[in-house]
Scaffold this motif. Structure first.
Motif, PDB file in Angstrom:
ATOM      1  N   LEU A 389      45.874  -8.611 -23.167  1.00  0.00           N
ATOM      2  CA  LEU A 389      47.181  -8.574 -22.505  1.00  0.00           C
ATOM      3  C   LEU A 389      47.549  -9.946 -21.936  1.00  0.00           C
ATOM      4  O   LEU A 389      48.704 -10.380 -22.072  1.00  0.00           O
ATOM      5  CB  LEU A 389      47.199  -7.484 -21.428  1.00  0.00           C
ATOM      6  N   LEU A 420      50.875  -6.171 -17.678  1.00  0.00           N
ATOM      7  CA  LEU A 420      52.045  -5.392 -18.107  1.00  0.00           C
ATOM      8  C   LEU A 420      53.228  -5.659 -17.171  1.00  0.00           C
ATOM      9  O   LEU A 420      54.376  -5.745 -17.614  1.00  0.00           O
ATOM     10  CB  LEU A 420      51.702  -3.896 -18.126  1.00  0.00           C
ATOM     11  N   THR A 432      52.533  -3.723 -27.242  1.00  0.00           N
ATOM     12  CA  THR A 432      51.101  -3.534 -27.030  1.00  0.00           C
ATOM     13  C   THR A 432      50.656  -2.220 -27.654  1.00  0.00           C
ATOM     14  O   THR A 432      51.226  -1.168 -27.362  1.00  0.00           O
ATOM     15  CB  THR A 432      50.786  -3.516 -25.520  1.00  0.00           C
ATOM     16  N   ALA A 476      51.762   2.232 -18.145  1.00  0.00           N
ATOM     17  CA  ALA A 476      52.841   1.300 -18.518  1.00  0.00           C
ATOM     18  C   ALA A 476      54.044   1.509 -17.598  1.00  0.00           C
ATOM     19  O   ALA A 476      54.583   0.543 -17.034  1.00  0.00           O
ATOM     20  CB  ALA A 476      53.233   1.511 -19.983  1.00  0.00           C
ATOM     21  N   HIS A 479      53.877  -0.039 -14.263  1.00  0.00           N
ATOM     22  CA  HIS A 479      54.095  -1.494 -14.265  1.00  0.00           C
ATOM     23  C   HIS A 479      55.515  -1.871 -14.679  1.00  0.00           C
ATOM     24  O   HIS A 479      55.829  -3.058 -14.795  1.00  0.00           O
ATOM     25  CB  HIS A 479      53.109  -2.165 -15.226  1.00  0.00           C
ATOM     26  N   VAL A 481      56.974  -0.875 -17.655  1.00  0.00           N
ATOM     27  CA  VAL A 481      57.055  -1.030 -19.117  1.00  0.00           C
ATOM     28  C   VAL A 481      57.194   0.354 -19.745  1.00  0.00           C
ATOM     29  O   VAL A 481      56.480   1.287 -19.367  1.00  0.00           O
ATOM     30  CB  VAL A 481      55.790  -1.744 -19.650  1.00  0.00           C
ATOM     31  N   PRO A 505      59.238  -5.714 -23.661  1.00  0.00           N
ATOM     32  CA  PRO A 505      57.894  -5.140 -23.679  1.00  0.00           C
ATOM     33  C   PRO A 505      57.904  -3.638 -23.931  1.00  0.00           C
ATOM     34  O   PRO A 505      58.770  -2.920 -23.427  1.00  0.00           O
ATOM     35  CB  PRO A 505      57.358  -5.446 -22.275  1.00  0.00           C
ATOM     36  N   LEU A 507      54.838  -0.354 -24.854  1.00  0.00           N
ATOM     37  CA  LEU A 507      53.429  -0.018 -25.089  1.00  0.00           C
ATOM     38  C   LEU A 507      53.344   1.255 -25.920  1.00  0.00           C
ATOM     39  O   LEU A 507      54.070   2.215 -25.674  1.00  0.00           O
ATOM     40  CB  LEU A 507      52.710   0.169 -23.745  1.00  0.00           C
TER      41      LEU A 507
END
Lengths: 512, 512
Positions: A389, A420, A432, A476, A479, A481, A505, A507
């Motif tokens: 990451l 993240l 990701t 995620a 954070h 995301v 971004p 995930l």
């Protein structure tokens, strides 16, 4: 002007204009100086391992030295593992580490620690500024050190008083020393060696750069030698149009098999290959007994000039063989590691940057992506998991116009998941993929490798990340995301198509 | 029997039976040995800082040395910050760190690093086992070192071959050396000094243990001296029934005010107090000029025997003044820091263990909880944030029948949030309060402390954890822990009442 201000000016005029930061109180004057210089891009990381790993990724994609900002010995400690990885990648990084004012170090304060000591165990260059008047020159020396010998870790420790006391002018950053080159006679002998049966040319580091790898491939095509690269490389161009190159392996027996027929191994920018770990009754080196190892150009020498000299010496005329685009069909049905590889290979965007910390899963992703659309591939270099990451973060800061694809295991991603948040804050274009196999699969493999077959309760509980399983979509979201969980090939394909066609971004938790 | 097996047997017979672990390949034989000994409790942490911080918390609550299991230099690096904190707490910990087989260290493998070097910068004792036959004795020596001088960091590095090669018997752990004591004449002089006007007795470490602090308080009541403790202490009994004691402060001016009238400062188990940081134009020491500092008993000496000797010398007859239960009313309406303190003080369960990494918020929580139900309070000792969740993890493993309350800031909790998973897996009875003030409030305070008043874009973006804000309920869920977000006092009260009346991990995000 105070010491901190002279340092920031020295850095900016010396070409260091990105700082991955996790500051504390002892860096407040440096932060204040940054405030007066918006041309320094500051990227906040919520954990120091994110900052140092991002600096590594940034350097690998730009060749430009970034800074990190860390807080005393414990802050350096938190950044240590990814500095270790960066050192193995030969990335150039300048760490600015605040410390207590010099006179305050006489007393037992909570944060008193051995900042220089811990730095010296991983940095090529460590200096403690003794006075505000010295800070600018110390900074210039640190930047030069970071650019020396093909990329180094340089750490400048700033006792707080050297940052806040009055100082004079910034300093000029001098070019690093010219890289050493092998003697012409040494190059000539290497050229002869490469023409013999059973010869192989092993390249690493800068020699894997897009131009140089072509030179090396032409040399190989011309002499008939094999062209090899390590299993773990800091950066390599892959996919359609890239030159063909063989890679060493992670598994001891596979590594020995690659090297079995090599009679003479010529090293250019590469260390003599060693296996990742030692195992009872297995060799440390993959080379066959009696292999002649010819050290043409050490990793801290000028591999570019060396390859060009070798090319000239051999009078090479031929072209390098290159990969041709070949995309697999999109997989459907249940999930498998092979299907993950097919989906990735089929959908990987042109010029993507792939950060690979997929560990056990990645072994299934490298073969099918060999003929995917052209891309760069960045490996975990020092074996310290938790670099994926952060590397992706730094690569995305470095290359805002390219899609970054971060491949990571659920075990490894947990070490530095705080990145993240930085991806969200900086709106970095990173997709990701977390391969959620619910444990440290590599350790199961390794337990067998060291000769243990039965796994009891204590071992089981140290290999499994279950009870509870991690919910990566929630992590995620926490954070900032967005995330998607996929459990079959169709879901994976849809998730990748969606993520690759939008910016920012995202995930994907790949349950496998 | 191999080296690893002799080590595990040595540990178990020597009283080390808990291991906070984050293993890798080089520790596989140790893991296999653990498998044959289920009486060793293995607690998996998904990040090494969790393991070392949990070991610190475990030691503080039991006085028993636990082990950690770490993976080469980078694994030690990840655990470094909380070892720094543990060292400042004088916690005894044995780190078992796997490394490459000795012969493999000749080669450039990814994980080759300076494991002994980094250990030496924070450990009191570092040893690299040279041979499987030595591992048991090396382990016994490490445990003894961890128990010496009132608690130390001991690190045993095991090259993989020393773990897997044949070895003989386990070794016996010898008792640590008797702690040094001050001479009787020195105690007599201290007794005289404490009877003078303006005298203060400053105690720390073991001297703050429930029995000893009473002895110290009786001495103070008898002589008329003030009884002081540092602002940050490894563990102290507080609340109803605890002895009254004054504490030093974090803010320089407040610290100076506490010390202003002290003419003679007698230290017992304590370092001479120093301010947390140095600031331009401010003193490093809180003591007034001309204060006589009397070093009665250094932190690594026998403060128990010293206090008892002092007590006897003075012929103390009086009792110690104690706090009386006084609970505030439950707050209602909007959120404020004062109301958080009231809610915590009113609801804190009897015998709770409070882990305090609340930084700026905690300053509002300590006064009202002084007369709450009796509890233990554990501080961040080394200033390296990211110790709260790990300390709470270790304390909960140590004391399964007590409620652990972890107070942490959103900035600090991010460093080691992976501990939430360990809390879920081990079903630890921890209620975590995350004070979500959306940034590093302490840094805003410190920027002003160092004389910078205006905050520009670069500083702003390094102090704020916004854009996006962290969603702690989602982060908890991701780790398998239930969570509640509260934005007013009524919600906080309800959340605490619910969390304190059930068993198991829960997180409350306190938006403030």
């Amino acid at each position: 002007m105070n010491g901190a201000e002279t340092l920031v000016k020295t850095m900016l005029s010396g070409g260091v204009n990105v700082c991955f930061a996790n500051p504390g109180t002892s860096e407040m004057h440096f932060v204040a100086a940054l405030d007066r210089h918006p041309e320094m891009r500051c990227v906040l990381c919520l954990f120091e391992g994110g900052a140092t790993g991002a600096a590594d990724g940034y350097y690998r994609m730009t060749g430009q030295v970034p800074a990190t900002l860390l807080h005393l010995a414990p802050g350096f400690g938190n950044g240590y593992a990814n500095l270790h990885n960066a050192k193995k990648a030969r990335s150039g990084i300048v760490n600015i580490v605040g410390d207590h004012a010099i006179w305050h170090q006489h007393y037992e304060s909570p944060l008193k620690g051995d900042t220089a000591g811990i730095s010296q165990t991983v940095s090529h260059f460590t200096r403690v500024s003794s006075d505000a008047a010295m800070v600018a020159q110390d900074g210039a020396d640190a930047i030069r050190a970071a650019r020396s010998n093909g990329g180094q870790i340089a750490t400048l420790i700033l006792p707080a008083n050297t940052a806040w006391d009055k100082a004079d002018d910034p300093a000029r950053v001098v070019a690093p020393p010219v890289l050493r080159r092998p003697a012409a006679s040494h190059v000539a002998r290497a050229a002869q060696a490469l023409c013999q049966p059973g010869a192989a040319l092993l390249i690493d580091g800068r020699a894997l750069g897009e131009d140089l790898i072509s030179v090396a491939a032409r040399i190989a095509a011309s002499t008939g030698c094999r062209l090899l690269a390590p299993y773990f490389v800091p950066r390599i161009r892959r996919g359609a149009g890239s030159v063909k190159i063989e890679r060493l392996a992670y598994i001891v027996e596979e590594n020995s098999a690659v090297m079995a027929e090599v009679k003479t191994l010529v090293l250019c920018g590469a260390h003599r290959p060693a296996n990742f770990f030692a195992y009872p009754g297995k060799p440390s080196l993959p080379e066959a007994e009696g292999t002649h190892v010819f050290d043409l150009c050490a990793p801290d020498m000028d591999s570019a000039a060396t390859l060009h000299a070798l090319h000239k010496e051999l009078g090479v005329q031929v072209d390098a063989p290159r990969e041709v685009l070949a995309l697999p069909a999109l997989p459907t049905g249940g999930m498998s590691l092979d299907k993950i590889g097919q989906a990735l290979a089929a959908l990987l965007p042109k010029d993507a940057i792939v950060v690979d910390e997929g560990i056990t899963t990645s072994r299934f992703l490298t073969p099918p992506t060999k003929t995917a659309r052209p891309h760069d591939w960045l490996c975990l270099m020092g074996g310290a998991i938790g670099s994926g990451l952060p590397l992706a973060t730094g690569a995305a800061v470095a290359c805002p116009d390219r899609k970054v694809v971060c491949l990571t295991g659920d075990g490894s991603a947990m070490y530095t998941l705080q990145c993240l948040w930085t991806m969200a804050r900086e709106n970095l274009d990173v997709v990701t993929l977390v391969f959620a196999n619910r444990g440290y699969q590599i350790l199961r493999l390794e337990l067998a490798n060291v000769g243990v077959d039965d796994v009891g309760r204590n071992a089981q509980r140290m290999f499994d990340v279950e009870g509870p399983t991690l919910d990566w979509v929630a992590l995620a979201k926490g954070h900032g995301v967005s995330g998607t969980r996929v459990t079959d090939a169709d879901g994976l394909v849809a998730a990748l198509q969606a993520a690759f066609s939008t910016h920012g971004p995202h995930l994907v938790e790949v349950v496998c």
